[in-house]
Write a protein that holds these residues in place. Structure first.
Motif, short mmCIF file in Angstrom:
data_model
loop_
_atom_site.label_atom_id
_atom_site.label_comp_id
_atom_site.label_asym_id
_atom_site.label_seq_id
_atom_site.Cartn_x
_atom_site.Cartn_y
_atom_site.Cartn_z
N ALA A 227 104.34 50.19 21.04
CA ALA A 227 103.97 50.73 22.35
C ALA A 227 104.98 51.76 22.82
O ALA A 227 104.60 52.81 23.37
N LEU A 228 106.25 51.49 22.59
CA LEU A 228 107.30 52.43 23.01
C LEU A 228 107.30 53.68 22.14
O LEU A 228 107.47 54.80 22.64
N ALA A 229 107.10 53.50 20.84
CA ALA A 229 107.04 54.65 19.93
C ALA A 229 105.88 55.56 20.29
O ALA A 229 106.00 56.80 20.23
N ALA A 255 112.86 51.91 18.23
CA ALA A 255 111.49 52.41 18.41
C ALA A 255 111.45 53.93 18.41
O ALA A 255 110.43 54.53 18.05
N ALA A 256 112.54 54.55 18.82
CA ALA A 256 112.59 56.01 18.85
C ALA A 256 112.51 56.61 17.45
O ALA A 256 112.20 57.81 17.30
N ASP A 257 112.78 55.81 16.43
CA ASP A 257 112.74 56.32 15.06
C ASP A 257 111.42 56.01 14.35
O ASP A 257 111.24 56.42 13.20
N LEU A 258 110.52 55.28 15.01
CA LEU A 258 109.23 54.97 14.40
C LEU A 258 108.31 56.19 14.42
O LEU A 258 108.26 56.92 15.42
N THR A 259 107.59 56.38 13.34
CA THR A 259 106.61 57.47 13.28
C THR A 259 105.22 56.86 13.14
O THR A 259 104.95 56.12 12.18
N LEU A 260 104.35 57.18 14.06
CA LEU A 260 102.97 56.68 14.02
C LEU A 260 102.09 57.69 13.30
O LEU A 260 102.15 58.89 13.57
N SER A 261 101.26 57.20 12.40
CA SER A 261 100.36 58.06 11.64
C SER A 261 99.15 58.44 12.50
O SER A 261 98.89 57.81 13.53
N PRO A 262 98.39 59.46 12.09
CA PRO A 262 97.15 59.78 12.81
C PRO A 262 96.21 58.58 12.90
O PRO A 262 95.54 58.38 13.92
N ASP A 263 96.16 57.76 11.84
CA ASP A 263 95.32 56.56 11.89
C ASP A 263 95.83 55.57 12.92
O ASP A 263 95.05 54.93 13.64
N ASP A 264 97.15 55.42 13.00
CA ASP A 264 97.75 54.54 14.02
C ASP A 264 97.38 55.02 15.41
O ASP A 264 96.97 54.23 16.28
#
Length: 284
Positions: A227-229, A255-264
């Protein structure tokens, strides 16, 4: 650390530490001071507080933690970005200056990096702006901004002399509260005015959101981190989650280092649809 850009071009951390509900109970003060100090040691450099929080108690907590960290050489003052807020009933031209002076004394600082009007009150905005300008001229405040402003408030502010200097608008913004995406956030992006998101994980409620589990497992993260990412991935957005426990401080920072994919992102949009019409500004 990700950064966002203020209207002046200055870059500031996208993730900070919130202090709402700190400073309310004397028996908890030592733990709260330790938490802020620990956050500084981990690398947090933006701290958000307000004269309303514990009626100055949170500012006192931040003061003690900052003093200890500065004495120890953990941080240098020029590397910190300290934010506080003025009550609406203190926001007259003279009142805002007196309130800022009190906040600075409680914080043990000579200057605030950002000073916000906490929400709209009965004082004309022009008077508050005059007070903010005087504080800048005196060197007590570097930037000023607002909090809990909806689009009509922002447009009224921008039409006033000096109103274009507003550096940020702090609002309730999270996966479950996306109303500002319809109008407020686009308006601010056009003006390079960051959104500061308070309660970005709904005071912890999103940590128990079942729909986030799949993405969290895939990323080897927690639902709260997802949620934070997501929030930190939004253009021109800062987040200031409050945390006291070490595990939460570390999780929020990671969380600042997480990368969400387009699918995510598509899955999150399905779980928490973006607004299709104007919505009332969410507030806590």
């Amino acid at each position: 650390m990700r950064e966002v850009t203020l209207p002046t071009g200055e870059r500031v951390p996208a993730l900070g530490l919130g202090t709402w509900k700190m400073g309310e109970a004397p028996r908890q003060q030592a733990a709260e001071v330790a938490a802020v100090r620990q956050a500084l040691e981990m690398g947090y450099r933006l701290i958000d507080t307000a004269e309303m929080y514990g009626e100055g108690g949170a500012e006192t907590v931040v003061c003690q933690a900052l003093a200890e960290a500065l004495r120890a050489g953990t941080v240098a003052r020029q590397d910190l970005f300290i934010v506080s807020k003025v009550y609406p009933h203190n926001a007259s031209r003279a009142g805002v200056q007196a309130a800022c002076e009190r906040s600075l004394r409680r914080l043990g600082l000579d200057q605030l990096d950002l000073y916000l009007l906490h929400w709209r009150g009965g004082v004309p905005l022009a008077d508050t702006l005059a007070g903010f300008a005087a504080l800048q001229q005196r060197g007590l405040v570097r930037h000023w901004g607002v909090s809990n402003f909806d689009l009509d408030d922002l447009e009224e502010l921008a039409a006033l002399p000096g109103g274009a200097a507003c550096a940020a608008n702090q609002v309730y913004y999270s996966l479950s509260q996306r109303g500002i995406e319809f109008d407020v956030a686009p308006w601010q992006r056009q003006r390079r005015m960051p959104v500061m998101a308070y309660s970005p994980i709904d005071q912890g409620a999103l940590a128990a959101q079942p729909g986030l589990d799949d993405i969290a497992r895939r990323l080897q993260a927690t639902p709260a981190q997802v949620a934070l990412a997501w929030l930190l991935a939004q253009p021109g957005t800062m987040a200031i989650p409050k945390a006291v426990r070490e595990v939460h401080l570390r999780e929020n920072l990671a969380a600042a280092d997480l990368t969400l994919s387009p699918d995510d992102l598509a899955q999150l949009d399905a779980l928490f649809p973006p607004p299709r019409r104007k919505q009332p500004l969410a507030m806590l």
